[in-house]
Write a protein that holds these residues in place. Structure first.
Motif, mmCIF file in Angstrom:
data_model
loop_
_atom_site.group_PDB
_atom_site.id
_atom_site.type_symbol
_atom_site.label_atom_id
_atom_site.label_comp_id
_atom_site.label_asym_id
_atom_site.label_seq_id
_atom_site.Cartn_x
_atom_site.Cartn_y
_atom_site.Cartn_z
ATOM 1 N N SER A 154 -8.232 4.925 -3.038
ATOM 2 C CA SER A 154 -9.102 5.898 -2.365
ATOM 3 C C SER A 154 -8.345 7.205 -2.242
ATOM 4 O O SER A 154 -7.115 7.243 -2.391
ATOM 5 C CB SER A 154 -9.517 5.393 -0.976
ATOM 6 N N ARG B 80 0.969 12.121 -2.250
ATOM 7 C CA ARG B 80 0.525 13.377 -1.663
ATOM 8 C C ARG B 80 0.568 14.502 -2.684
ATOM 9 O O ARG B 80 1.459 14.548 -3.529
ATOM 10 C CB ARG B 80 1.424 13.716 -0.480
ATOM 11 N N GLU C 152 -4.492 13.366 -0.666
ATOM 12 C CA GLU C 152 -3.721 12.134 -0.700
ATOM 13 C C GLU C 152 -4.485 11.079 -1.488
ATOM 14 O O GLU C 152 -5.719 10.985 -1.391
ATOM 15 C CB GLU C 152 -3.445 11.625 0.718
ATOM 16 N N ARG D 182 0.865 -1.189 0.000
ATOM 17 C CA ARG D 182 0.000 0.000 0.000
ATOM 18 C C ARG D 182 0.898 1.235 0.000
ATOM 19 O O ARG D 182 1.906 1.254 0.704
ATOM 20 C CB ARG D 182 -0.866 -0.012 1.256
ATOM 21 N N ASN E 156 -4.511 7.064 -1.958
ATOM 22 C CA ASN E 156 -4.052 5.820 -1.354
ATOM 23 C C ASN E 156 -4.296 4.664 -2.317
ATOM 24 O O ASN E 156 -5.416 4.484 -2.807
ATOM 25 C CB ASN E 156 -4.815 5.554 -0.060
ATOM 26 N N THR F 295 0.903 5.794 -0.368
ATOM 27 C CA THR F 295 0.153 7.045 -0.313
ATOM 28 C C THR F 295 0.897 8.107 -1.104
ATOM 29 O O THR F 295 2.082 8.344 -0.877
ATOM 30 C CB THR F 295 -0.029 7.523 1.134
ATOM 31 N N SER G 234 -3.867 0.560 -2.637
ATOM 32 C CA SER G 234 -3.602 -0.616 -1.819
ATOM 33 C C SER G 234 -3.644 -1.881 -2.665
ATOM 34 O O SER G 234 -4.100 -1.862 -3.814
ATOM 35 C CB SER G 234 -4.618 -0.710 -0.672
#
Lengths: 118, 117
Positions: B65, B22, B75, B18, B77, B20, B79
């Protein structure tokens, strides 16, 4: 059907010459916007020019102009006096207004790679 | 420099992980958009936020998401990453509401290049 069609995968032009990059679009909206972006090899997306569907004049920004033919649903980008730095991928995109809550998204064509030779 | 910042610039990770991504929009811009650019799919719209609220969804997978925070940064995300998620992920911002006149111009960040091994 594709919403944005760019039929030229690649184009070659000599420095100082003009070049036209083709873009046709498909929408049933009355209000929409058409954009051209440039993506050099470094990867960033650079905004070039915008044309609104109700704009009567063709948009111009320096050496860039947009040949907007509404009835034919075409929005071709014309680059005058090409420079070596114009070598890049060029994307045509369309913004359509949403129908329920009110939003707009950009739909991009597959792009045209322009190579400018000395 | 568009004024939109994205971090990290490059990300290499393994399948199943996963990550993230930004994005900080230009100062004063309230709308944030996420796009994915891959060789086979081209440049595709993923999701859009305006002033913290989700406004539109495009071709975004359920494994992905996003959110926009009160300070307007966003952000994305991702996964359960798969090899096919390898792509350049762009964030863009515009001044006003997505359907307003100032939404005409979207300024793109430099992108985050994600490589899934």
């Amino acid at each position: 059907a594709q919403k944005i069609t760019q039929t030229q995968p690649g184009m070659f032009v000599q420095e100082k010459e003009a070049v036209t990059l083709d873009c046709t679009y498909d929408t049933s909206d009355q209000s929409y916007g058409l954009f051209w972006y440039k993506q050099p090899s470094s990867g960033e997306m650079i905004f070039l020019i915008y044309q609104g569907s109700y704009d009567e004049q063709n948009a111009t920004e320096g050496r860039y102009s947009l040949n907007f033919q509404k009835a034919r649903k075409s929005a071709n980008l014309v680059i005058s006096a090409s420079q070596l730095g114009d070598s890049a991928m060029y994307f045509c995109a369309m913004r359509e207004a949403g129908r329920d809550s009110g939003y707009s998204t950009l739909t991009f064509g597959k792009g045209t790679m322009l190579l400018v030779s000395p | 420099d568009s004024g939109v910042t994205q971090t990290p610039k490059h990300l290499i990770t393994a399948t199943g992980q996963r990550v993230t991504l930004r994005c900080s929009p230009r100062s004063g811009d309230l709308s944030v958009y996420w796009y994915q650019q891959s060789l086979d799919q081209g440049l595709q719209f993923l999701i859009q936020y305006y002033n913290g609220e989700e406004r539109a969804k495009g071709n975004i997978l359920e494994r992905f998401s996003a959110q926009q925070f009160p300070d307007l940064h966003s952000e994305l995300n991702l996964s359960s990453l798969e090899l096919g998620d390898s792509a350049l992920y762009f964030c863009a911002s515009s001044r006003g509401a997505p359907d307003g006149p100032t939404a005409n111009e979207q300024f793109f960040g430099p992108g985050t290049r994600l490589t899934v091994l």
